[in-house]
Design an enzyme around this catalytic site. Structure first.
Site, PDB file in Angstrom:
ATOM      1  N   CYS A   1       0.820  -1.216   0.000  1.00  0.00           N
ATOM      2  CA  CYS A   1       0.000   0.000   0.000  1.00  0.00           C
ATOM      3  C   CYS A   1       0.851   1.263   0.000  1.00  0.00           C
ATOM      4  O   CYS A   1       0.449   2.290  -0.547  1.00  0.00           O
ATOM      5  CB  CYS A   1      -0.914   0.015   1.226  1.00  0.00           C
ATOM      6  SG  CYS A   1      -2.236  -1.213   1.167  1.00  0.00           S
TER       7      CYS A   1
ATOM      8  N   ARG B   1       4.334   1.471  -0.872  1.00  0.00           N
ATOM      9  CA  ARG B   1       5.534   1.535  -1.707  1.00  0.00           C
ATOM     10  C   ARG B   1       5.461   0.551  -2.870  1.00  0.00           C
ATOM     11  O   ARG B   1       4.817  -0.501  -2.772  1.00  0.00           O
ATOM     12  CB  ARG B   1       6.793   1.250  -0.887  1.00  0.00           C
ATOM     13  CG  ARG B   1       6.947  -0.190  -0.453  1.00  0.00           C
ATOM     14  CD  ARG B   1       8.184  -0.400   0.434  1.00  0.00           C
ATOM     15  NE  ARG B   1       8.046   0.307   1.692  1.00  0.00           N
ATOM     16  CZ  ARG B   1       8.810   1.341   2.046  1.00  0.00           C
ATOM     17  NH1 ARG B   1       9.773   1.762   1.236  1.00  0.00           N
ATOM     18  NH2 ARG B   1       8.631   1.942   3.198  1.00  0.00           N
TER      19      ARG B   1
ATOM     20  N   SER C   1       8.863   2.380   7.294  1.00  0.00           N
ATOM     21  CA  SER C   1       7.413   2.221   7.195  1.00  0.00           C
ATOM     22  C   SER C   1       6.678   3.426   7.767  1.00  0.00           C
ATOM     23  O   SER C   1       7.208   4.155   8.606  1.00  0.00           O
ATOM     24  CB  SER C   1       6.966   0.963   7.950  1.00  0.00           C
ATOM     25  OG  SER C   1       7.526  -0.201   7.383  1.00  0.00           O
TER      26      SER C   1
ATOM     27  N   GLU D   1       6.719  -1.675  12.129  1.00  0.00           N
ATOM     28  CA  GLU D   1       5.679  -2.655  11.791  1.00  0.00           C
ATOM     29  C   GLU D   1       6.319  -3.895  11.175  1.00  0.00           C
ATOM     30  O   GLU D   1       7.292  -3.818  10.433  1.00  0.00           O
ATOM     31  CB  GLU D   1       4.637  -2.042  10.854  1.00  0.00           C
ATOM     32  CG  GLU D   1       5.187  -1.543   9.530  1.00  0.00           C
ATOM     33  CD  GLU D   1       4.807  -2.434   8.367  1.00  0.00           C
ATOM     34  OE1 GLU D   1       4.261  -3.518   8.626  1.00  0.00           O
ATOM     35  OE2 GLU D   1       5.064  -2.038   7.223  1.00  0.00           O
TER      36      GLU D   1
ATOM     37  N   GLN E   1       6.022  -9.306   3.508  1.00  0.00           N
ATOM     38  CA  GLN E   1       5.801  -8.849   2.133  1.00  0.00           C
ATOM     39  C   GLN E   1       7.093  -8.906   1.319  1.00  0.00           C
ATOM     40  O   GLN E   1       7.070  -9.224   0.127  1.00  0.00           O
ATOM     41  CB  GLN E   1       5.230  -7.428   2.154  1.00  0.00           C
ATOM     42  CG  GLN E   1       3.817  -7.361   2.722  1.00  0.00           C
ATOM     43  CD  GLN E   1       3.355  -5.943   3.022  1.00  0.00           C
ATOM     44  OE1 GLN E   1       4.158  -5.081   3.379  1.00  0.00           O
ATOM     45  NE2 GLN E   1       2.061  -5.695   2.885  1.00  0.00           N
TER      46      GLN E   1
ATOM     47  N   ALA F   1     -11.465  -8.973   2.478  1.00  0.00           N
ATOM     48  CA  ALA F   1     -11.246 -10.097   3.395  1.00  0.00           C
ATOM     49  C   ALA F   1      -9.764 -10.427   3.533  1.00  0.00           C
ATOM     50  O   ALA F   1      -9.402 -11.553   3.845  1.00  0.00           O
ATOM     51  CB  ALA F   1     -12.020 -11.324   2.912  1.00  0.00           C
ATOM     52  N   GLY F   2      -8.914  -9.427   3.314  1.00  0.00           N
ATOM     53  CA  GLY F   2      -7.479  -9.637   3.423  1.00  0.00           C
ATOM     54  C   GLY F   2      -6.963  -9.455   4.837  1.00  0.00           C
ATOM     55  O   GLY F   2      -7.733  -9.294   5.795  1.00  0.00           O
TER      56      GLY F   2
ATOM     57  N   MET G   1      -5.366  -6.949   6.252  1.00  0.00           N
ATOM     58  CA  MET G   1      -5.648  -5.658   6.876  1.00  0.00           C
ATOM     59  C   MET G   1      -7.068  -5.602   7.419  1.00  0.00           C
ATOM     60  O   MET G   1      -7.309  -5.103   8.529  1.00  0.00           O
ATOM     61  CB  MET G   1      -5.417  -4.520   5.878  1.00  0.00           C
ATOM     62  CG  MET G   1      -5.640  -3.129   6.460  1.00  0.00           C
ATOM     63  SD  MET G   1      -4.550  -2.764   7.861  1.00  0.00           S
ATOM     64  CE  MET G   1      -3.008  -2.489   6.982  1.00  0.00           C
ATOM     65  N   ILE G   2      -8.028  -6.123   6.662  1.00  0.00           N
ATOM     66  CA  ILE G   2      -9.414  -6.146   7.135  1.00  0.00           C
ATOM     67  C   ILE G   2      -9.536  -7.057   8.351  1.00  0.00           C
ATOM     68  O   ILE G   2     -10.257  -6.734   9.316  1.00  0.00           O
ATOM     69  CB  ILE G   2     -10.363  -6.601   6.008  1.00  0.00           C
ATOM     70  CG1 ILE G   2     -10.496  -5.488   4.960  1.00  0.00           C
ATOM     71  CG2 ILE G   2     -11.736  -6.967   6.564  1.00  0.00           C
ATOM     72  CD1 ILE G   2     -11.136  -4.211   5.464  1.00  0.00           C
TER      73      ILE G   2
END
Length: 429
Positions: A53, A55, A110, A115, A121, A191-192, A194-195
């Site tokens: 999200c 970079r 970040s 984080e 990732q 539904a990833g 983060m959610i």
């Protein structure tokens, strides 16, 4: 061949520009293969791509010309001019590139200081590059050292202590708008990971109701079951939006899925009771024009930056410790890289020496076999083999000892003595 890092992040590029370069994980390997094809005139280039999200970065082991081409390729992929991308991007080489990679992996670069999600990732990015067949030994070494440095930073410092996640920031902002979060209804779109994190934080406040909308109903049902949330079809959102006081969205959609018109109709049905909306997606899930509506409080991932950065000043001691660990990691990596430099590097020289001695060995073995086949005595053949190898190995050295002026011969003599008479010197001691 140098190591490079080029890209954009939350510090250099606005949200909408970053959105043009947000690639889903399953898109990265095909795009890297496309980049390799476009770099066909630059053989041996290694590449990897990290896209989150905040970079999008391409790491390369390549010459300068390949990097110029890569920047143009990335600009074309995002549908912008090379000049525009260059104005909002960074291109880092060798030690600066390594330092950047180590800082990213450690969470120092970040939006949320310290984080941990970025490390996973980066590992996904490495696997994608391996799948595409474009990683190579140099970048693999860079990333493996990045992971080792990040592990040491997290185990030796408190860089991640007391940090505020995006999910926690969303709850904090909602609490500023609504007096009692237990009296609101919350909708999650997506539904990833983060959610899932956001749902965990909001569920802890025991709201009146939780609902989840997702393009894939089965995946949505699996996540909703963890929090006792009801499930909506994404197509039903426009007609159900008015039911919710808070909407948190984070999908991988390339286009907004909640438009201005849908929100206006929802507000009318709500009799203009306020709505709290958080769009954590890049590119956006919610049309930016929604922010202009008087009864909507819309926050993007960039808007949450000031909230998640709260308390970072108190962690500066941990940052200093982390930077020291990174400094050591950069020095170690650059030493490793220098040893492999084709010009003056130790590793290429070792390879050349091994190749040359292998030629000599094969030549003398072949000569010895011929002598044995002619009936020569084995002892004589072995003596000839050893003498032949010795002569080949010392021929160049003897020539150098006789060449040049007196000072040069003296320096050469010292080097030869150190290299060839070391065992004898140790024995004498």
């Amino acid at each position: 061949m140098a190591v490079w890092a080029l890209g954009i992040n939350h510090s250099t590029a606005p949200l909408d520009l970053r959105g043009r370069f947000a690639f889903a994980l399953d898109q990265i390997a095909p795009r890297l293969q496309g980049l390799r094809q476009s770099l066909s005139s630059h053989p041996g280039v290694e590449t990897a791509m990290l896209s989150t999200c905040n970079r999008t970065e391409i790491y390369c082991a390549a010459e300068q010309a390949a990097i110029d081409h890569t920047l143009g390729w990335l600009a074309h992929s995002g549908g912008v001019s090379t000049a525009l991308l260059r104005a909002h991007s960074y291109t880092l080489q060798d030690s600066r590139a390594a330092r950047h990679a180590f800082r990213v992996a450690s969470g120092l670069d970040s939006m949320v200081l310290g984080e941990a999600q970025i490390l996973g990732q980066m590992k996904d990015a490495v696997r994608a590059a391996e799948t595409a067949g474009v990683l190579g030994s140099t970048l693999n070494q860079l990333f493996q050292r990045s992971f080792a440095v990040a592990k040491e930073v997290r185990s030796s410092t408190e860089i991640g202590a007391h940090s505020i996640s995006m999910a926690a920031a969303a709850v904090r902002l909602a609490g500023q708008l609504f007096e009692d979060l237990s009296q609101i209804r919350v909708l999650f779109v997506g539904a990833g990971a983060m959610i899932a994190l956001c749902a965990t934080h909001f569920a802890a406040k025991n709201p009146l109701g939780l609902a989840l909308a997702n393009r894939t109903l089965e995946r949505g049902e699996q996540l909703a079951a963890r929090f006792g949330a009801t499930v909506l079809r994404l197509a039903d959102l426009p007609e159900r939006l008015h039911e919710f006081d808070a909407v948190i969205s984070c999908t991988a959609s390339s286009l907004p899925i909640i438009g201005l018109g849908a929100v206006e109709r929802a507000l009318k049905k709500r009799r203009h009771r306020p709505m709290f909306m958080v769009d954590l997606a890049v590119p956006r899930d919610i049309e930016p024009e929604v922010k202009a509506l008087g009864d909507v409080y819309l926050y993007t991932v960039d808007d949450l930056a000031s909230v998640v950065q709260t308390g970072q000043a108190s962690r500066q001691a941990a940052v200093a410790q982390a930077e020291a660990i990174i400094d050591a990691g950069v020095q170690s990596f650059m030493h490793w890289l220098a040893q492999r430099n084709p010009v003056g590097g130790v590793v290429p020289l070792i390879r050349q020496l091994n190749a040359q001695t292998e030629v000599w060995r094969a030549s003398e073995i072949a000569r010895a076999k011929k002598l044995l086949a002619k009936g020569e005595a084995p002892d004589a053949v072995l003596d000839a083999l050893a003498r032949g190898l010795t002569q080949k190995m010392l021929h160049g050295t003897m020539a150098e000892l006789r060449a040049g002026d007196a000072d040069m011969r003296a320096q050469t003599a010292q080097t030869v003595a150190r290299l060839f008479l070391r065992a004898q010197s140790n024995h004498d001691l």
